[in-house]
Design a protein around this motif. Structure first.
Motif, PDB file in Angstrom:
ATOM      1  N   TYR A   1      62.360  38.406  -2.917  1.00  0.00           N
ATOM      2  CA  TYR A   1      62.194  37.003  -2.531  1.00  0.00           C
ATOM      3  C   TYR A   1      60.930  36.763  -1.720  1.00  0.00           C
ATOM      4  O   TYR A   1      60.484  35.622  -1.586  1.00  0.00           O
ATOM      5  CB  TYR A   1      63.451  36.486  -1.794  1.00  0.00           C
TER       6      TYR A   1
ATOM      7  N   SER B   1      68.118  41.960   8.265  1.00  0.00           N
ATOM      8  CA  SER B   1      69.435  41.607   8.832  1.00  0.00           C
ATOM      9  C   SER B   1      70.007  42.644   9.790  1.00  0.00           C
ATOM     10  O   SER B   1      71.012  42.369  10.450  1.00  0.00           O
ATOM     11  CB  SER B   1      70.441  41.370   7.708  1.00  0.00           C
TER      12      SER B   1
ATOM     13  N   ASN C   1      73.918  35.041   6.973  1.00  0.00           N
ATOM     14  CA  ASN C   1      72.785  34.303   7.538  1.00  0.00           C
ATOM     15  C   ASN C   1      73.226  33.127   8.393  1.00  0.00           C
ATOM     16  O   ASN C   1      72.672  32.879   9.464  1.00  0.00           O
ATOM     17  CB  ASN C   1      71.856  33.817   6.432  1.00  0.00           C
TER      18      ASN C   1
ATOM     19  N   TYR D   1      64.277  32.811  14.068  1.00  0.00           N
ATOM     20  CA  TYR D   1      65.037  33.640  13.115  1.00  0.00           C
ATOM     21  C   TYR D   1      64.095  34.427  12.186  1.00  0.00           C
ATOM     22  O   TYR D   1      64.316  35.614  11.926  1.00  0.00           O
ATOM     23  CB  TYR D   1      66.004  32.757  12.317  1.00  0.00           C
TER      24      TYR D   1
ATOM     25  N   GLY E   1      70.223  45.651   5.836  1.00  0.00           N
ATOM     26  CA  GLY E   1      69.244  44.577   5.751  1.00  0.00           C
ATOM     27  C   GLY E   1      68.551  44.658   4.401  1.00  0.00           C
ATOM     28  O   GLY E   1      68.512  45.748   3.804  1.00  0.00           O
TER      29      GLY E   1
END
Ligand code: GLN
Length: 312
Positions: free
Chosen positions: A35, A72, A122, A197, A265
């Motif tokens: 992504y 993550s 998320n 974030y 993650g």
């Protein structure tokens, strides 16, 4: 009666060497996250693994000192930092049940009035970072300072390119944040929260850094310098949420195979905790369809099988 000995009284090096050799021979590594370009460019054959003992002794194999995108994995640290500041009040804003949905899913949020299922998807991580931001006024800065202190590595830093790229491809996270704000579950302006974030997700660290940094969860809440971050009970809670929710909609399978609290993650890293004994971090960028490192899960599976070190 036969007394079984495990690696617990020995150096972890032989078991790490054996796992690396097995992984090397295993075909099929999954695909790096695509992504954002910075992650898509990673070589799925990379593999590193580190084990840290409670006193900070760390063993490793392969690319265990190579910094990678933590993504993550940072959600565990922001959860711990916010819990340390606000305690149980956090749980009025985020749940602690497995979601059974992908990490970036929107669907449950409307049924459940803007309260995310858990802090490791998320939506839940956005709530935690928002609350930490309110209390510290620089959530990602507090995270970075904590990671540097616990790993003993002052060179840890954000990757500005990854953060910018996350932001450029951040429509879904923006949607999650705005949606929760409409339910009154976000305090800060959404652009401020998203900036924090995305910086948080962009921290680069190695397996050695992360195995050391997560040590407080194996030491029942005690930091590397002996100070207490979490109560024993809070450390138990964070480990429990990792076990049940730390690998998204694959948490059941991860618990079955690995038997440890773990958090993955999309950079391909996974941290895991053997409470009272040691911590682990494994990295290999190729992911399965649920966003967990293929070789990483396999390596942790072999570690707990070979050593008998699991919570069960
Ligand atoms: N930066 C990623 C995101 O928010 C992190 C997701 C992950 O590691 N699962 O989409």
């Amino acid at each position: 009666m036969v007394i079984m000995t495990t690696a617990s009284s020995h150096s972890f090096e032989p078991v790490l060497a054996r796992i690396a050799e097995e992984i090397e021979r295993t075909p099929g590594r999954g695909r790096p996250a695509d992504y954002i370009p910075a992650l898509a460019a990673c070589d799925p054959r990379r593999f590193g693994m580190a084990v840290a003992e409670l006193d900070g002794t760390v063993y490793g194999v392969g690319d265990w000192r190579e910094p990678f995108s933590t993504q993550s994995i940072t959600k565990v640290f922001t959860l711990a930092l916010d819990l340390a500041r606000e305690g149980d009040a956090l749980w009025e804003h985020v749940g602690r049940e497995p979601s059974g949905n992908p990490f970036n899913s929107l669907v449950q949020l409307e049924y459940e009035n803007g309260i995310p299922r858990n802090p490791f998807i998320n939506a839940g991580a956005l709530v935690v970072t928002d609350r930490l931001q309110t209390r510290s006024s620089d959530a990602s800065g507090e995270l970075l300072a904590f990671l540097r202190a616990e790993s003993g590595n002052p060179a840890l830093d954000f990757d500005q390119d990854v953060a910018a790229s996350e932001s450029a491809h951040g429509d879904r996270n923006a949607a999650l944040a705005h949606f929760m704000a409409s339910y009154g579950n976000i305090d800060n302006p959404v652009p401020v929260l998203l900036d924090q974030y995305f910086r948080q997700c962009s921290v680069m660290a190695s397996c050695a850094d992360l195995a050391l940094a997560i040590g407080f969860l194996a030491r029942h809440g005690i930091r590397a310098d002996g100070d207490r971050l979490l109560s024993q009970s809070q450390a138990k809670q964070v480990n429990a949420v990792m076990l049940t929710c730390g690998t998204y909609d694959a948490a059941g399978d991860f618990a079955y195979r690995v038997g440890l609290p773990g958090k993955s993650g999309v950079g391909g890293g996974i941290i895991a905790v053997v409470p009272g004994r040691c911590t682990l971090c494994v990295w290999s960028p190729g992911l399965d369809e649920r966003g967990n490192s293929v070789a990483g899960v396999a390596a942790l599976d072999r570690f707990t099988t070979l050593t008998g070190l699991s919570v069960f």
